[in-house]
Design a protein around this motif. Structure first.
Motif, PDB file in Angstrom:
ATOM      1  N   UNK A   1      49.822  27.982  31.206  1.00 35.27           N
ATOM      2  CA  UNK A   1      48.702  26.433  30.214  1.00 35.27           C
ATOM      3  C   UNK A   1      48.075  26.091  31.470  1.00 35.27           C
ATOM      4  N   UNK A   2      46.982  26.198  31.349  1.00 34.50           N
ATOM      5  CA  UNK A   2      45.565  26.242  32.229  1.00 34.50           C
ATOM      6  C   UNK A   2      46.014  24.875  33.372  1.00 34.50           C
ATOM      7  N   UNK A   3      46.078  25.165  34.143  1.00 37.73           N
ATOM      8  CA  UNK A   3      46.752  23.584  35.643  1.00 37.73           C
ATOM      9  C   UNK A   3      45.360  23.154  36.366  1.00 37.73           C
ATOM     10  N   UNK A   4      44.063  23.901  36.171  1.00 37.67           N
ATOM     11  CA  UNK A   4      43.058  24.045  37.452  1.00 37.67           C
ATOM     12  C   UNK A   4      42.228  25.018  37.623  1.00 37.67           C
ATOM     13  N   UNK A   5      41.306  25.017  37.460  1.00 39.99           N
ATOM     14  CA  UNK A   5      39.763  25.977  37.111  1.00 39.99           C
ATOM     15  C   UNK A   5      38.960  25.630  38.125  1.00 39.99           C
ATOM     16  N   UNK A   6      37.723  26.798  38.386  1.00 38.79           N
ATOM     17  CA  UNK A   6      36.891  27.080  39.504  1.00 38.79           C
ATOM     18  C   UNK A   6      35.718  27.089  38.578  1.00 38.79           C
ATOM     19  N   UNK A   7      35.165  26.718  39.493  1.00 38.50           N
ATOM     20  CA  UNK A   7      33.102  27.330  38.893  1.00 38.50           C
ATOM     21  C   UNK A   7      32.598  27.142  39.821  1.00 38.50           C
ATOM     22  N   UNK A   8      31.334  28.328  40.048  1.00 36.00           N
ATOM     23  CA  UNK A   8      30.293  28.550  41.414  1.00 36.00           C
ATOM     24  C   UNK A   8      29.475  29.181  40.400  1.00 36.00           C
ATOM     25  N   UNK A   9      28.152  29.237  41.226  1.00 38.03           N
ATOM     26  CA  UNK A   9      26.893  30.252  40.770  1.00 38.03           C
ATOM     27  C   UNK A   9      26.241  29.936  41.584  1.00 38.03           C
TER      28      UNK A   9
END
Length: 173
Positions: free
Chosen positions: A67-75
């Protein structure tokens, strides 16, 4: 606890949306208005993430059950603000039960590595001033470079955002 960090794919948009909405509701319930939190929609966020995943660095953290319990996004940064800084950590969210276990660092690392691969070495992040995560960014060496009013401010309550910056993200890890 075993944690898997991997690059997100379009299929992950639903899980990312759930983490984002649930985390906003648990972390920002005393910062952002109840009305705003109540109108957050899993479907709308999923649709948004479907568009974001192909064009940014997005990573997910999965628990033992997958299960996805966290995420990050950058750019690369979208705005002209703070021209000295070339990239942004757009989002990092971890479900409340999994916070303060080192997952945040594991999710920031691949974003930083992707940016370095693109020869981008400076980064900012915007954080609600009352968010306990400000300590997390400071622990990664982020320096407070600004304090702004947000659109979440109301007549009764001013809500501020802090901007943290890293002149050289190669110093983080």
């Amino acid at each position: 606890m075993h944690m898997k960090i991997r690059k997100a794919t379009a299929i992950d948009a639903k899980g990312i949306a759930k983490v984002q909405v649930d985390t906003w509701r648990s972390t920002y319930n005393n910062i952002v208005s109840d009305e705003y939190l109540a109108q957050l929609s899993y479907d709308a966020r999923e649709e948004m993430w479907q568009k974001i995943i192909p064009i940014n660095s997005v990573y997910v953290a999965e628990n033992d059950q997958g299960e996805i319990i966290g995420f990050s996004c950058g750019g690369k940064k979208n705005s002209e603000e703070y021209p000295k800084y070339k990239s942004e950590l757009f989002a990092i969210y971890i479900l409340q039960d999994y916070q303060k276990k080192g997952i945040g660092k594991l999710l920031v690392k691949p974003i930083v590595e992707d940016l370095i691969d693109e020869e981008i070495y400076s980064m900012i992040v915007y954080v609600f001033e009352d968010n306990p995560a400000t300590k997390f960014y400071e622990s990664l060496g982020g320096k407070k470079i600004d304090r702004l009013h947000t659109e979440f401010s109301t007549e009764e309550k001013k809500v501020y955002e802090l901007v943290y910056g890293w002149d050289d993200i190669r110093q983080i890890f």
